[in-house]
Enzyme design. Structure first.
Site, PDB file in Angstrom:
ATOM      1  N   ASN A   1     -37.136  17.491 -32.879  1.00 15.65           N
ATOM      2  CA  ASN A   1     -35.908  18.371 -33.476  1.00 15.65           C
ATOM      3  C   ASN A   1     -36.278  18.495 -35.121  1.00 15.65           C
ATOM      4  OD1 ASN A   1     -34.924  16.048 -35.025  1.00 15.65           O
ATOM      5  ND2 ASN A   1     -34.609  15.153 -33.150  1.00 15.65           N
TER       6      ASN A   1
ATOM      7  N   SER B   1     -38.647  22.589 -25.116  1.00 15.67           N
ATOM      8  CA  SER B   1     -37.465  23.305 -25.010  1.00 15.67           C
ATOM      9  C   SER B   1     -36.590  23.315 -23.595  1.00 15.67           C
ATOM     10  CB  SER B   1     -37.437  24.627 -25.629  1.00 15.67           C
ATOM     11  OG  SER B   1     -37.615  24.567 -27.110  1.00 15.67           O
TER      12      SER B   1
ATOM     13  N   GLY C   1     -35.694  20.909 -21.846  1.00 16.75           N
ATOM     14  CA  GLY C   1     -34.842  19.731 -21.627  1.00 16.75           C
ATOM     15  C   GLY C   1     -33.389  19.996 -22.039  1.00 16.75           C
TER      16      GLY C   1
ATOM     17  N   VAL D   1     -38.613  13.459 -24.280  1.00 16.61           N
ATOM     18  CA  VAL D   1     -39.771  13.082 -24.438  1.00 16.61           C
ATOM     19  C   VAL D   1     -40.034  12.628 -26.089  1.00 16.61           C
ATOM     20  CG1 VAL D   1     -40.666  15.459 -25.235  1.00 16.61           C
ATOM     21  CG2 VAL D   1     -41.911  13.933 -24.091  1.00 16.61           C
ATOM     22  N   ASP D   2     -39.423  13.049 -27.019  1.00 22.71           N
ATOM     23  CA  ASP D   2     -39.571  12.558 -28.245  1.00 22.71           C
ATOM     24  C   ASP D   2     -39.285  10.773 -28.307  1.00 22.71           C
ATOM     25  OD1 ASP D   2     -39.508  12.709 -30.911  1.00 22.71           O
ATOM     26  OD2 ASP D   2     -37.505  13.717 -31.278  1.00 22.71           O
TER      27      ASP D   2
ATOM     28  N   TYR E   1     -33.102  21.254 -24.997  1.00 23.83           N
ATOM     29  CA  TYR E   1     -32.576  22.615 -25.446  1.00 23.83           C
ATOM     30  C   TYR E   1     -32.282  23.621 -24.610  1.00 23.83           C
ATOM     31  CZ  TYR E   1     -33.878  20.646 -30.312  1.00 23.83           C
ATOM     32  OH  TYR E   1     -33.802  20.007 -31.328  1.00 23.83           O
TER      33      TYR E   1
ATOM     34  N   ASP F   1     -46.464  11.350 -17.166  1.00 24.47           N
ATOM     35  CA  ASP F   1     -45.957  10.794 -18.408  1.00 24.47           C
ATOM     36  C   ASP F   1     -46.785  11.009 -19.596  1.00 24.47           C
ATOM     37  OD1 ASP F   1     -44.855   9.369 -20.651  1.00 24.47           O
ATOM     38  OD2 ASP F   1     -44.494   7.343 -19.497  1.00 24.47           O
TER      39      ASP F   1
HETATM   40  P1  ADP Z   1     -36.182  19.806 -25.807  1.00 21.53           P
HETATM   41  O1  ADP Z   1     -35.332  18.802 -26.661  1.00 21.53           O
HETATM   42  O2  ADP Z   1     -37.407  20.490 -26.581  1.00 21.53           O
HETATM   43  O3  ADP Z   1     -35.824  20.333 -24.658  1.00 21.53           O
HETATM   44  P2  ADP Z   1     -36.684  17.295 -24.084  1.00 21.53           P
HETATM   45  O4  ADP Z   1     -37.423  15.792 -24.346  1.00 21.53           O
HETATM   46  O5  ADP Z   1     -35.346  17.077 -23.810  1.00 21.53           O
HETATM   47  O6  ADP Z   1     -37.033  18.185 -25.309  1.00 21.53           O
HETATM   48  O7  ADP Z   1     -37.326  17.964 -22.794  1.00 21.53           O
HETATM   49  C1  ADP Z   1     -38.486  18.530 -22.604  1.00 21.53           C
HETATM   50  C2  ADP Z   1     -39.345  18.385 -21.275  1.00 21.53           C
HETATM   51  O8  ADP Z   1     -39.943  16.820 -21.440  1.00 21.53           O
HETATM   52  C3  ADP Z   1     -38.313  18.103 -20.048  1.00 21.53           C
HETATM   53  O9  ADP Z   1     -39.082  18.691 -18.966  1.00 21.53           O
HETATM   54  C4  ADP Z   1     -38.284  16.691 -19.880  1.00 21.53           C
HETATM   55  O10 ADP Z   1     -38.080  16.203 -18.480  1.00 21.53           O
HETATM   56  C5  ADP Z   1     -39.715  16.172 -20.367  1.00 21.53           C
HETATM   57  N1  ADP Z   1     -39.737  14.876 -20.379  1.00 21.53           N
HETATM   58  C6  ADP Z   1     -39.300  13.726 -20.764  1.00 21.53           C
HETATM   59  N2  ADP Z   1     -39.757  12.676 -21.228  1.00 21.53           N
HETATM   60  C7  ADP Z   1     -41.186  13.016 -20.864  1.00 21.53           C
HETATM   61  C8  ADP Z   1     -42.382  12.171 -20.836  1.00 21.53           C
HETATM   62  N3  ADP Z   1     -42.388  10.934 -21.050  1.00 21.53           N
HETATM   63  N4  ADP Z   1     -43.488  12.755 -20.539  1.00 21.53           N
HETATM   64  C9  ADP Z   1     -43.609  14.027 -20.474  1.00 21.53           C
HETATM   65  N5  ADP Z   1     -42.584  14.743 -20.465  1.00 21.53           N
HETATM   66  C10 ADP Z   1     -41.206  14.280 -20.431  1.00 21.53           C
END
Ligand code: ADP
Length: 182
Positions: free
Chosen positions: A30, A124, A126, A39-40, A128, A16
């Site tokens: 975004n 990108s 997830g 993750v945002d 995206y 995490d």
């Molecule tokens: P994007 O919109 O850029 O695709 P996302 O947040 O949807 O961003 O996904 C990007 C990556 O971050 C994915 O592999 C997702 O599983 C991962 N992610 C989600 N939460 C966390 C976290 N707490 N720590 C690290 N990675 C995370």
């Protein structure tokens, strides 16, 4: 210096990113810098409201795709957050350049702010929808290339949230190292 040596400053862990103790952590933001899921959302929840206040005060017009902005880390262990805007996957050649550019923008902010250690999520791949098999080698090669010319950066740790993402990065790193070993 071969790529094998470059990559000794790159680490892969499954975990995490909000728990990282690197000086900076990257966020997959975004372009409106409006906060979101994935993750945002996790970074804004863990860091608290000062991150959004900082973004609104300093970057009210958001951030173009392929670029990044920096804020403080609020309640995070990390002192800074690098809010990078990766591309929504379209299948066009410009995707790769925008993804590489998002990582480079973060690293350039590290150099400018004297940040020696940074952790990145898989930008990108997830919401995206960038295919992991394409994104992982782009992320790793871009960071490795930056590190060769920037000895001031001591560590870049990719923090991959799930086992499939971790495995894709592990495989891509092995390919990069294998090609340049010997
Ligand atoms: P994007 O919109 O850029 O695709 P996302 O947040 O949807 O961003 O996904 C990007 C990556 O971050 C994915 O592999 C997702 O599983 C991962 N992610 C989600 N939460 C966390 C976290 N707490 N720590 C690290 N990675 C995370």
């Amino acid at each position: 210096m071969g790529l094998h040596q470059m990559t000794d400053r790159i680490e892969l862990v499954q975990g995490d990113i909000t728990q990282q103790e690197t000086e900076a952590i990257g966020n997959a933001a975004n372009s409106r810098l409006a906060g979101g899921g994935g993750v945002d959302g996790a970074i804004h929840r863990a860091g608290g409201p000062s991150l959004m206040e900082d973004l609104k005060a300093n970057y009210p017009r958001g951030c173009p795709t392929g670029q990044a902005v920096i804020t403080g880390g609020g309640r995070l262990k990390a002192r800074y957050v690098l809010h990078a805007v990766g591309p929504v996957y379209s299948g066009k050649p410009k995707d790769a350049e925008l993804l590489a550019s998002a990582y480079r923008a973060c690293l350039s902010l590290c150099s400018q702010h004297g940040i020696k250690t940074a952790a990145f999520p898989s930008i990108s791949t997830g919401a995206y929808r960038y295919p992991l098999k394409e994104a992982a080698p782009i992320a790793l090669r871009t960071v490795a290339a930056y590190l060769t010319t920037h000895p001031e950066i001591a560590l870049v740790r990719f923090v991959l949230f799930d086992s499939a993402t971790y495995a894709a990065y592990q495989q891509a790193l092995e390919v990069i190292q294998g090609r340049f070993a010997s």
